[in-house]
Design a protein around this motif. Structure first.
Motif, mmCIF file in Angstrom:
data_model
loop_
_atom_site.group_PDB
_atom_site.id
_atom_site.type_symbol
_atom_site.label_atom_id
_atom_site.label_comp_id
_atom_site.label_asym_id
_atom_site.label_seq_id
_atom_site.Cartn_x
_atom_site.Cartn_y
_atom_site.Cartn_z
ATOM 1 N N GLY A 136 36.137 45.383 33.267
ATOM 2 C CA GLY A 136 36.242 46.254 34.422
ATOM 3 C C GLY A 136 35.500 45.688 35.617
ATOM 4 O O GLY A 136 34.649 44.817 35.481
ATOM 5 N N TYR A 137 35.805 46.199 36.783
ATOM 6 C CA TYR A 137 35.193 45.699 38.025
ATOM 7 C C TYR A 137 33.692 45.941 38.044
ATOM 8 O O TYR A 137 32.915 45.077 38.447
ATOM 9 C CB TYR A 137 35.841 46.397 39.222
ATOM 10 C CG TYR A 137 35.159 46.078 40.537
ATOM 11 C CD1 TYR A 137 35.386 44.861 41.172
ATOM 12 C CD2 TYR A 137 34.286 46.988 41.131
ATOM 13 C CE1 TYR A 137 34.774 44.557 42.373
ATOM 14 C CE2 TYR A 137 33.666 46.689 42.331
ATOM 15 C CZ TYR A 137 33.911 45.479 42.948
ATOM 16 O OH TYR A 137 33.296 45.182 44.132
ATOM 17 N N SER A 151 41.735 41.822 34.253
ATOM 18 C CA SER A 151 40.922 42.963 34.658
ATOM 19 C C SER A 151 41.558 44.246 34.132
ATOM 20 O O SER A 151 42.764 44.293 33.861
ATOM 21 C CB SER A 151 40.816 43.039 36.185
ATOM 22 O OG SER A 151 42.050 43.447 36.759
ATOM 23 N N TRP A 152 40.750 45.270 33.990
ATOM 24 C CA TRP A 152 41.251 46.575 33.548
ATOM 25 C C TRP A 152 42.329 47.072 34.510
ATOM 26 O O TRP A 152 43.365 47.585 34.089
ATOM 27 C CB TRP A 152 40.090 47.566 33.477
ATOM 28 C CG TRP A 152 40.482 48.932 33.003
ATOM 29 C CD1 TRP A 152 41.158 49.895 33.707
ATOM 30 C CD2 TRP A 152 40.246 49.489 31.700
ATOM 31 N NE1 TRP A 152 41.345 51.013 32.934
ATOM 32 C CE2 TRP A 152 40.788 50.797 31.705
ATOM 33 C CE3 TRP A 152 39.615 49.015 30.560
ATOM 34 C CZ2 TRP A 152 40.721 51.630 30.591
ATOM 35 C CZ3 TRP A 152 39.544 49.845 29.450
ATOM 36 C CH2 TRP A 152 40.098 51.134 29.467
ATOM 37 N N ASP A 153 42.086 46.909 35.806
ATOM 38 C CA ASP A 153 43.033 47.390 36.809
ATOM 39 C C ASP A 153 44.374 46.670 36.719
ATOM 40 O O ASP A 153 45.435 47.271 36.914
ATOM 41 C CB ASP A 153 42.456 47.226 38.217
ATOM 42 C CG ASP A 153 41.358 48.239 38.512
ATOM 43 O OD1 ASP A 153 41.241 49.222 37.752
ATOM 44 O OD2 ASP A 153 40.613 48.046 39.490
ATOM 45 N N GLU A 154 44.347 45.364 36.437
ATOM 46 C CA GLU A 154 45.600 44.620 36.286
ATOM 47 C C GLU A 154 46.423 45.173 35.128
ATOM 48 O O GLU A 154 47.633 45.382 35.245
ATOM 49 C CB GLU A 154 45.308 43.143 36.018
ATOM 50 C CG GLU A 154 44.914 42.334 37.234
ATOM 51 C CD GLU A 154 44.660 40.887 36.880
ATOM 52 O OE1 GLU A 154 45.209 40.016 37.575
ATOM 53 O OE2 GLU A 154 43.919 40.618 35.907
ATOM 54 N N ASP A 198 46.234 48.076 33.843
ATOM 55 C CA ASP A 198 46.589 49.467 34.071
ATOM 56 C C ASP A 198 47.692 49.625 35.111
ATOM 57 O O ASP A 198 48.591 50.451 34.957
ATOM 58 C CB ASP A 198 45.344 50.232 34.521
ATOM 59 C CG ASP A 198 45.477 51.733 34.331
ATOM 60 O OD1 ASP A 198 45.924 52.157 33.248
ATOM 61 O OD2 ASP A 198 45.139 52.482 35.264
ATOM 62 N N LYS A 199 47.638 48.798 36.162
ATOM 63 C CA LYS A 199 48.552 48.979 37.285
ATOM 64 C C LYS A 199 49.688 47.959 37.327
ATOM 65 O O LYS A 199 50.737 48.229 37.931
ATOM 66 C CB LYS A 199 47.769 48.913 38.599
ATOM 67 C CG LYS A 199 46.706 50.000 38.721
ATOM 68 C CD LYS A 199 45.883 49.830 39.994
ATOM 69 C CE LYS A 199 44.792 50.892 40.101
ATOM 70 N NZ LYS A 199 43.963 50.714 41.317
#
Length: 231
Positions: free
Chosen positions: A93-94, A127-130, A132-133
Motif C-alpha cells: 500500500g501507499y 501497488s494495492w491501488d493498481e 484494486d482500480k
C-alpha cells in the motif's frame, strides 16, 4: 451491488482457494518464515485473489514468504514466489512505502531489489491501488512476462497476450467454449467474443460442431498447434 465472485472447480471461490493455500503454507513453515506468515498478509492475499489466481488458474508452483539468501548471507523473504519461472510478486500500500517509510527501511528495500536481480529472479511489485482500480492492466503485465519467460515458444511472442494465453491454457483441452475463455482469462463476454472471432480468422482456433449460425465450441487449430510446438 456486491461483485459476484468467480467460481472455480468443485464450487470453490477465489477466496476459499486462497484461504486454503495460505493455511497450507503456514502448516509447512518453520522459524522466521512461519513468523512472516503469521503477520498481516492482506497485500499478499489481494495479490493472490485478484491477480495471480485469475491469471494462472491455480496456485500450484507458488510459495509464500520464500527465503532468499543474499551474497552477504543476509536473508530476505519474497512475498509470493512462482518457482517454475523464478518470478517474485509483491503488493504494498501507499502508506507503508511512501508516507511512513524510514531511511533504513528505504535502504533495505533497495537491497532487497538488488538481491532479487543478482539471484536471477524477475521482480514484479504491484501497488494495492493498481490491483484494486486497474486489475486488467496488472493481469496483462503478468501475461506478458509469462510469454517472455518460457511459457510458450518464440512464435507465440508475436501474438496478442490474450491470444497467447488462451492457446496455452487450452493446450490440453479437446474442446472449449466461450464460457471457458471468460473463466480462464477472467474477461468479459464482449472481450471473449472478439478474441474468439479474431483467432478464428487467423486460424489459431477452429470451430467444433454447431450450426451455420452458431458455434458449439472451439479447439486449437493446426496453426495454433504449430506455434505451441516451437520451443
Amino acid at each position: 451491488m456486491a461483485k459476484k465472485e468467480k467460481r472455480y472447480s468443485a464450487g470453490q471461490t477465489a477466496n476459499s482457494i486462497v484461504t486454503e493455500f495460505v493455511e497450507a503454507q503456514r502448516k509447512t513453515a518453520k522459524g522466521q518464515r512461519l513468523e512472516m506468515l503469521q503477520r498481516d498478509l492482506s497485500g499478499t492475499i489481494k495479490l493472490l485473489t485478484d491477480l495471480l489466481l485469475p491469471v494462472f488458474g491455480s496456485l500450484e508452483g507458488f510459495q509464500l514468504e520464500y527465503e532468499i539468501v543474499g551474497a552477504n548471507g543476509f536473508k530476505i523473504y519474497a512475498d509470493v514466489y512462482y518457482e517454475p519461472l523464478g518470478l517474485v510478486f509483491e503488493c504494498d500500500g501507499y502508506v507503508v512505502h511512501a508516507e511512513l517509510i524510514t531511511r533504513d527501511r528505504f535502504s533495505l528495500e533497495r537491497m532487497r531489489m538488488r538481491t532479487f536481480t543478482l539471484g536471477g529472479y524477475a521482480y514484479f511489485p504491484f501497488s494495492w491501488d493498481e490491483l484494486d482500480k486497474k486489475p486488467e492492466m496488472c493481469r496483462r503485465a503478468v501475461y506478458e512476462v509469462l510469454g517472455k519467460r518460457g511459457r510458450g515458444g518464440s512464435g507465440l511472442q508475436r501474438l496478442d497476450v490474450y491470444e497467447r494465453e488462451l492457446l496455452r491454457v487450452a493446450a490440453n483441452s479437446k474442446m472449449f467454449t466461450p464460457k471457458h475463455v471468460r473463466d480462464w482469462l477472467d474477461i468479459k463476454h464482449r472481450k471473449a467474443r472478439e478474441l474468439i472471432q479474431s483467432m478464428k480468422q487467423s486460424q489459431l482456433i477452429v470451430r467444433v460442431g454447431g450450426s451455420e449460425h452458431r458455434d458449439y465450441g472451439y479447439a486449437i487449430g493446426e496453426k495454433g498447434k504449430e506455434l505451441l510446438s516451437r520451443r
